[in-house]
Design an enzyme around this catalytic site. Structure first.
Site, PDB file in Angstrom:
ATOM      1  N   HIS A   1      40.276  47.466  41.879  1.00 19.15           N
ATOM      2  CA  HIS A   1      39.897  48.859  41.636  1.00 19.15           C
ATOM      3  C   HIS A   1      38.455  49.103  42.067  1.00 19.15           C
ATOM      4  O   HIS A   1      37.668  48.172  42.193  1.00 19.15           O
ATOM      5  CB  HIS A   1      40.060  49.200  40.146  1.00 19.15           C
ATOM      6  CG  HIS A   1      40.057  50.670  39.897  1.00 19.15           C
ATOM      7  ND1 HIS A   1      39.379  51.264  38.856  1.00 19.15           N
ATOM      8  CD2 HIS A   1      40.653  51.673  40.574  1.00 19.15           C
ATOM      9  CE1 HIS A   1      39.580  52.570  38.904  1.00 19.15           C
ATOM     10  NE2 HIS A   1      40.342  52.847  39.937  1.00 19.15           N
TER      11      HIS A   1
ATOM     12  N   HIS B   1      30.930  45.333  37.854  1.00 17.55           N
ATOM     13  CA  HIS B   1      30.699  45.799  39.220  1.00 17.55           C
ATOM     14  C   HIS B   1      29.482  45.175  39.884  1.00 17.55           C
ATOM     15  O   HIS B   1      29.112  45.562  40.990  1.00 17.55           O
ATOM     16  CB  HIS B   1      30.577  47.322  39.243  1.00 17.55           C
ATOM     17  CG  HIS B   1      31.901  47.988  39.046  1.00 17.55           C
ATOM     18  ND1 HIS B   1      32.025  49.318  38.731  1.00 17.55           N
ATOM     19  CD2 HIS B   1      33.161  47.501  39.102  1.00 17.55           C
ATOM     20  CE1 HIS B   1      33.307  49.622  38.608  1.00 17.55           C
ATOM     21  NE2 HIS B   1      34.005  48.530  38.831  1.00 17.55           N
TER      22      HIS B   1
HETATM   23 MG    MG Z   1      37.562  50.859  37.707  1.00 20.32          MG
END
Ligand code: MG
Ligand code: SAH
Length: 430
Positions: free
Chosen positions: A380, A355
């Site tokens: 996602h 991330h």
């Molecule tokens: Mg995820």
């Protein structure tokens, strides 16, 4: 959207009014008694009514009776019932009219604005939203000659699962769910309604069976697996995989312990394709947030001999227990390295890796070019609002959209699915 509310408790009524207005609904009447509610529903004919079951004068099931009466006057008038209890008899009568636009939620199981607002929109749009508790009660106590009594235990289990999966904030831009051009099911809720309609109902069952029952165990395994994929988003991911696997295999970046992998397998198994069609890539050393001292660190995942995080054994166990080892090719390696050696094109690329800004950009640049024409890129943890989560996945999602190469086809929670334009068939807009 015009809403009428019937709720006798002042605080709850006012709370609902404010919540709905904050979400852009227009509350045209909010009344505390059954007779006032009936009057408002019939004369104002709102886009949707929110109806408490226990209302004055009798405080038993006045609200449900009002809902039934109002729908007799305006067939299909969308009603979302809010109840403290599952009121057996009338609930069934309300659901059995088979027109649609019905919801039944239990007050103590509504946990967020999103959940509630999305349920209300589904109902207003003619869909069905049932709390799983309601479904199981309706299914366990019934007389033999009712349509639901004809379901096998397995089918009931499936229905309950569907009911649990459906009310979630899943918004389809397309109404069909398909695998290689074959309709899987028009929509769980609609199938459920049809099943309840009078006539030789059994005929409709194969539609339901075609999609879910063979995978009930798999869906259960996915739900039970450790990881970072909410069930509603996982089901949406499964449907996406079912739809796009016909354009090419499915590539997942970020296997972790195999939770999303199982949802992908669930979808792929619906399409009549040779195994394996899911390739999952991870270096298995974890993202930043999985390292010692970080929020999602799990000390149980540290390999004692190296002192490093290692999620590979757990992934293999997840696949083995779900009997899905033959469906998946497990690739251990760094995202960019693997992308350099694995061409595709892939029917679906699902990015669920690191991330940090750098990780997300690398994943996007490494994998987006491998998405087949008319295939899909799913991302996602896309949070448009920084208050909800980190912005890196959101930025690559924006970048994909801004490139003009992708069109958004599905939003489910923080999952976004973008379909690649088929050059030569679809002209690229300027
Ligand atoms: Mg995820
Ligand atoms: N899809 C999973 C969650 C993935 S968590 C689920 O459903 O539960 C993110 C995963 O991405 C971690 O397992 C991490 O090891 C992996 N990852 C992060 N950066 C990576 C990189 N550069 N290459 C390969 N894998 C990476």
């Amino acid at each position: 959207m015009r809403v009428v509310i019937g709720e006798d408790l002042y605080l709850l009524r006012e709370g609902l009014v404010r919540l709905l207005e904050a979400h852009g609904f227009s509350v045209i009447a909010a009344v505390p008694t059954a007779p006032e509610l009936l009057e408002a529903l019939i004369s104002l004919k709102p886009d949707v009514g929110v109806v408490d079951v226990r209302l004055p004068p009798t405080h038993t099931d006045d609200g449900l009776q009002v809902a039934i009466a109002a729908r007799r006057e305006h067939p299909g008038l969308p009603i979302l019932v809010l109840s403290q209890y599952v009121e057996q008899l009338y609930a069934r009568e309300l659901l059995a009219d088979a027109v649609g636009g019905i919801g039944y939620l239990l007050k103590d199981r509504v946990f967020s604005d999103d959940q509630f607002v999305s349920a209300l929109r589904t109902v207003a749009g003619g869909g069905t939203v049932l709390d799983p508790e309601v479904v199981s009660r309706l299914m366990t106590r019934h007389s033999r000659d009712e349509p639901l009594a004809q379901l096998t235990p397995r089918e009931r289990e499936v229905l309950a699962l569907m009911a649990e999966g459906r009310p979630a904030p899943v918004h389809y831009r397309e109404s069909r769910v398909e695998a290689c051009g074959r309709d899987l099911h028009p929509a769980g809720a609609r199938t459920f309604r049809r099943r309840q309609s009078p006539g030789p109902g059994r005929r409709h069952l194969p539609e339901l069976v075609g999609w879910w029952p063979v995978t009930v165990d798999l869906i259960e395994a996915a739900r039970a697996a450790e990881g970072f994929m909410p069930h509603d988003e996982g089901l949406a991911l499964a449907e996406t995989a079912a739809k796009y696997v016909c354009q090419g295999p499915v590539l997942e970046l970020g296997s972790y312990r195999g939770k999303s992998t199982l949802y992908l397998v669930t979808g792929v198994r619906q399409a009549d394709v040779t195994k394996p069609q899911v390739i999952t890539v991870d270096h298995h050393r974890g993202s930043e947030e999985h390292q010692p001292g970080w929020e999602y660190h799990d000390p149980g995942l540290v390999d004692q001999s190296t002192g490093k995080l290692d999620t590979l054994p757990s992934l293999r166990a997840t696949l083995a227990h779900a009997d899905a080892e033959d469906d998946v090719i497990v690739v251990v390696g760094r995202s960019a390295d693997v992308a350099r050696h694995l061409d595709g094109p892939f029917g679906l690329v699902f990015i669920d890796g690191g991330h940090t800004e750098a990780a997300a950009i690398t994943d996007y640049e490494s994998w987006a070019p491998h998405v087949a024409l008319n295939g899909a890129l799913a991302i996602h943890d896309v949070f448009p609002d920084p208050a909800d989560g980190g912005q890196a996945p959101y930025r690559i999602y924006r970048r994909a959209l801004d490139s003009g190469e992708f069109t958004e086809v599905l939003v489910a929670g923080s999952l976004r699915v973008l379909q690649r334009r088929g050059h030569g068939t679809n002209p690229t807009p300027s």
